[in-house]
Design a protein around this motif. Structure first.
Motif, PDB file in Angstrom:
ATOM      1  N   GLY A 149       0.906  -1.537   0.070  1.00  0.00           N
ATOM      2  CA  GLY A 149       0.123  -0.002   0.018  1.00  0.00           C
ATOM      3  C   GLY A 149       1.001   1.134   0.102  1.00  0.00           C
ATOM      4  N   TRP A 150       2.090   1.120  -0.405  1.00  0.00           N
ATOM      5  CA  TRP A 150       2.997   2.220  -0.326  1.00  0.00           C
ATOM      6  C   TRP A 150       2.458   3.539  -1.084  1.00  0.00           C
ATOM      7  N   ARG A 151       1.801   3.383  -2.358  1.00  0.00           N
ATOM      8  CA  ARG A 151       1.522   4.797  -3.062  1.00  0.00           C
ATOM      9  C   ARG A 151       0.249   5.230  -2.020  1.00  0.00           C
ATOM     10  N   GLU A 152      -0.642   4.705  -1.489  1.00  0.00           N
ATOM     11  CA  GLU A 152      -1.665   5.206  -0.732  1.00  0.00           C
ATOM     12  C   GLU A 152      -1.239   5.917   0.543  1.00  0.00           C
ATOM     13  N   GLN A 153      -0.072   5.221   1.164  1.00  0.00           N
ATOM     14  CA  GLN A 153       0.378   5.778   2.293  1.00  0.00           C
ATOM     15  C   GLN A 153       1.123   7.000   2.164  1.00  0.00           C
ATOM     16  N   LEU A 154       1.974   6.874   0.918  1.00  0.00           N
ATOM     17  CA  LEU A 154       2.588   8.273   0.664  1.00  0.00           C
ATOM     18  C   LEU A 154       1.906   9.425   0.396  1.00  0.00           C
ATOM     19  N   ARG A 155       0.744   8.914  -0.557  1.00  0.00           N
ATOM     20  CA  ARG A 155      -0.079   9.968  -0.822  1.00  0.00           C
ATOM     21  C   ARG A 155      -0.987  10.727   0.170  1.00  0.00           C
ATOM     22  N   THR A 156      -1.391   9.742   1.321  1.00  0.00           N
ATOM     23  CA  THR A 156      -1.833  10.253   2.423  1.00  0.00           C
ATOM     24  C   THR A 156      -1.225  11.223   3.309  1.00  0.00           C
ATOM     25  N   VAL A 195       6.776   8.128   7.280  1.00  0.00           N
ATOM     26  CA  VAL A 195       7.350   8.583   6.065  1.00  0.00           C
ATOM     27  C   VAL A 195       8.513   7.787   5.583  1.00  0.00           C
ATOM     28  N   HIS A 196       9.471   7.397   6.827  1.00  0.00           N
ATOM     29  CA  HIS A 196      10.479   6.480   6.547  1.00  0.00           C
ATOM     30  C   HIS A 196       9.911   5.211   5.920  1.00  0.00           C
ATOM     31  N   GLN A 197       9.120   4.555   6.692  1.00  0.00           N
ATOM     32  CA  GLN A 197       8.581   3.380   6.452  1.00  0.00           C
ATOM     33  C   GLN A 197       7.845   3.150   5.017  1.00  0.00           C
ATOM     34  N   ALA A 198       6.781   4.093   4.634  1.00  0.00           N
ATOM     35  CA  ALA A 198       6.209   4.160   3.370  1.00  0.00           C
ATOM     36  C   ALA A 198       7.214   4.173   2.288  1.00  0.00           C
ATOM     37  N   ILE A 199       8.447   5.088   2.384  1.00  0.00           N
ATOM     38  CA  ILE A 199       9.238   5.124   1.294  1.00  0.00           C
ATOM     39  C   ILE A 199      10.146   3.878   1.157  1.00  0.00           C
ATOM     40  N   ARG A 200      10.252   3.209   2.459  1.00  0.00           N
ATOM     41  CA  ARG A 200      10.904   1.755   2.310  1.00  0.00           C
ATOM     42  C   ARG A 200      10.005   0.875   1.396  1.00  0.00           C
ATOM     43  N   ASN A 201       8.690   0.877   2.062  1.00  0.00           N
ATOM     44  CA  ASN A 201       7.792   0.015   1.452  1.00  0.00           C
ATOM     45  C   ASN A 201       7.599   0.124  -0.255  1.00  0.00           C
ATOM     46  N   ALA A 202       8.103   1.387  -0.503  1.00  0.00           N
ATOM     47  CA  ALA A 202       7.827   1.658  -1.959  1.00  0.00           C
ATOM     48  C   ALA A 202       8.966   0.726  -2.826  1.00  0.00           C
ATOM     49  N   GLY A 203      10.067   0.540  -2.188  1.00  0.00           N
ATOM     50  CA  GLY A 203      11.165  -0.616  -2.743  1.00  0.00           C
ATOM     51  C   GLY A 203      12.331   0.098  -3.133  1.00  0.00           C
ATOM     52  N   MET A 242      12.304  10.749  -0.324  1.00  0.00           N
ATOM     53  CA  MET A 242      11.286  11.594   0.558  1.00  0.00           C
ATOM     54  C   MET A 242      11.586  13.042   0.093  1.00  0.00           C
ATOM     55  N   ALA A 243      12.688  13.456  -0.247  1.00  0.00           N
ATOM     56  CA  ALA A 243      13.162  14.895  -0.708  1.00  0.00           C
ATOM     57  C   ALA A 243      12.013  15.225  -1.827  1.00  0.00           C
ATOM     58  N   ALA A 244      12.239  14.540  -2.875  1.00  0.00           N
ATOM     59  CA  ALA A 244      11.212  14.641  -4.044  1.00  0.00           C
ATOM     60  C   ALA A 244       9.913  14.860  -3.470  1.00  0.00           C
ATOM     61  N   ALA A 267       4.973   8.185  -9.770  1.00  0.00           N
ATOM     62  CA  ALA A 267       5.413   7.577 -10.965  1.00  0.00           C
ATOM     63  C   ALA A 267       6.852   7.491 -11.228  1.00  0.00           C
ATOM     64  N   GLY A 268       7.638   8.506 -10.754  1.00  0.00           N
ATOM     65  CA  GLY A 268       8.884   8.523 -10.845  1.00  0.00           C
ATOM     66  C   GLY A 268       9.571   7.859  -9.796  1.00  0.00           C
ATOM     67  N   VAL A 269       8.944   7.610  -8.450  1.00  0.00           N
ATOM     68  CA  VAL A 269       9.509   6.633  -7.599  1.00  0.00           C
ATOM     69  C   VAL A 269       9.632   5.085  -8.048  1.00  0.00           C
ATOM     70  N   GLU A 270       8.287   4.950  -8.776  1.00  0.00           N
ATOM     71  CA  GLU A 270       8.277   3.518  -9.242  1.00  0.00           C
ATOM     72  C   GLU A 270       9.026   3.243 -10.488  1.00  0.00           C
ATOM     73  N   ALA A 271       9.149   4.231 -11.320  1.00  0.00           N
ATOM     74  CA  ALA A 271      10.378   4.019 -12.097  1.00  0.00           C
ATOM     75  C   ALA A 271      11.694   3.897 -11.892  1.00  0.00           C
TER      76      ALA A 271
END
Length: 313
Positions: free
Chosen positions: A158-165, A201-209, A219-221, A300-304
């Motif tokens: 659920g990283w996308r929704e976590q970061l979005r929230t 935030v740390h955990q959500a960005i780690r979840n993104a992979g 995170m800065a972006a 989308a950039g994170v995913e890329a």
């Protein structure tokens, strides 16, 4: 989540350590998740009762020392009550009132005297609970972070929704409390509510992979974008409120001025075309569309970048 004011009312606080020397660095990634720049040293507060240490010049290194955070050793204890102190006054009430004044009048007009007048006490009574204005602002900043709704970050999928929230909540904080944008990065931001936000935030960005070396940049972006977007939006909303006009009326007047200037005709045509294309019938709706689109581009950039790292591995 426990608010900053809740945590400061515990009578079992250790005595605060000496304030000299350099402050510890904030948790890794705190700057990327909520600061406009690196944490800077704070000037000691002034006025009756202020007890903060002054910045001193180190004879050995020539480096100016930095004040430690009000949250060092878990927060400063309240001093024991004296009979002369108002029975209804405590740090929670002081912080809540400070936040309300900052929201209503902004940081430029805020003062300890103004706060004391609002509380109907003497300035000395306020200094019995906080050492100086800087410490009070640090408490107030963490208190409003307590209003952020933190998502459940336990599910990596659920990283996308976590970061979005988290991004949406941070934007809302900056708009509701425009004075915070000038304080983020000024303090270490290690109060309980600020740290809870950064850890999420740390955990959500780690979840993104993202690979470890790219997590701070990721995170800065996201959050430097949100900081800039929310800061401009918050100041604009506050300006319209102070002027007594709606955001739509303000923009209409501004565009009327631009359209009346022949030398800006090219700019006016381009602006009108872009505003027509973005959709929405109000300034608020258009701004929401802009924010959502920009945030989706970053995600989308994170995913890329995750995919690129996978191919390289």
């Amino acid at each position: 989540m426990v608010s900053a004011a809740d945590r400061t009312e515990n009578p079992e606080r250790p005595e605060r350590p000496a304030r000299s020397g350099r402050a510890g660095a904030p948790a890794e990634g705190a700057e990327g998740a909520g600061a406009a720049g690196p944490a800077r040293g704070r000037r000691s507060g002034s006025g009756a009762g202020a007890r903060g240490a002054q910045d001193t010049q180190s004879a050995e290194s020539g480096v100016r020392s930095v004040r430690t955070s009000v949250w060092q050793a878990g927060g400063r204890p309240e001093r024991g009550r004296r009979s002369a102190q108002p029975a209804s006054l405590d740090r929670r009430k002081i912080v809540d009132t400070a936040v309300r004044l900052l929201d209503a009048e902004g940081a430029a007009k805020f003062s300890m005297r103004r706060l004391a007048a609002e509380l109907d006490v003497t300035a000395m009574s306020v200094y019995w609970y906080v050492d100086n204005k800087d410490d009070l602002l640090e408490y107030a900043l963490d208190a409003v972070y307590g209003g952020i709704r933190l998502p459940d970050v336990s599910d990596p999928s659920g990283w996308r929704e976590q970061l979005r929230t988290l991004a949406t909540e941070y934007r809302s904080l900056l708009v509701r409390h425009p004075w915070t944008s000038g304080l983020v990065g000024h303090f270490l931001n290690i109060g309980p509510n600020s740290v809870s936000f950064v850890l999420a935030v740390h955990q959500a960005i780690r979840n993104a992979g993202l690979p470890p070396e790219g997590q701070i940049g990721g995170m800065a972006a996201i959050y430097q974008f949100v900081y800039g977007f929310g800061t401009i939006e918050g100041h604009f909303v506050a300006h319209c409120t102070t002027a007594g006009i709606s955001q739509d009326e303000y923009v209409a007047r501004a565009m009327g001025t631009v359209n009346a200037l022949p030398e800006l005709s090219e700019y006016a045509e381009a602006a009108a075309e872009m505003m027509d294309a973005r959709g929405g019938t109000t300034v608020a709706e258009m701004r929401d569309r802009d924010f959502d689109f920009a945030l989706e581009m970053i995600l989308a950039g994170v995913e890329a970048m995750v995919a690129r790292a996978g191919r390289a591995g």
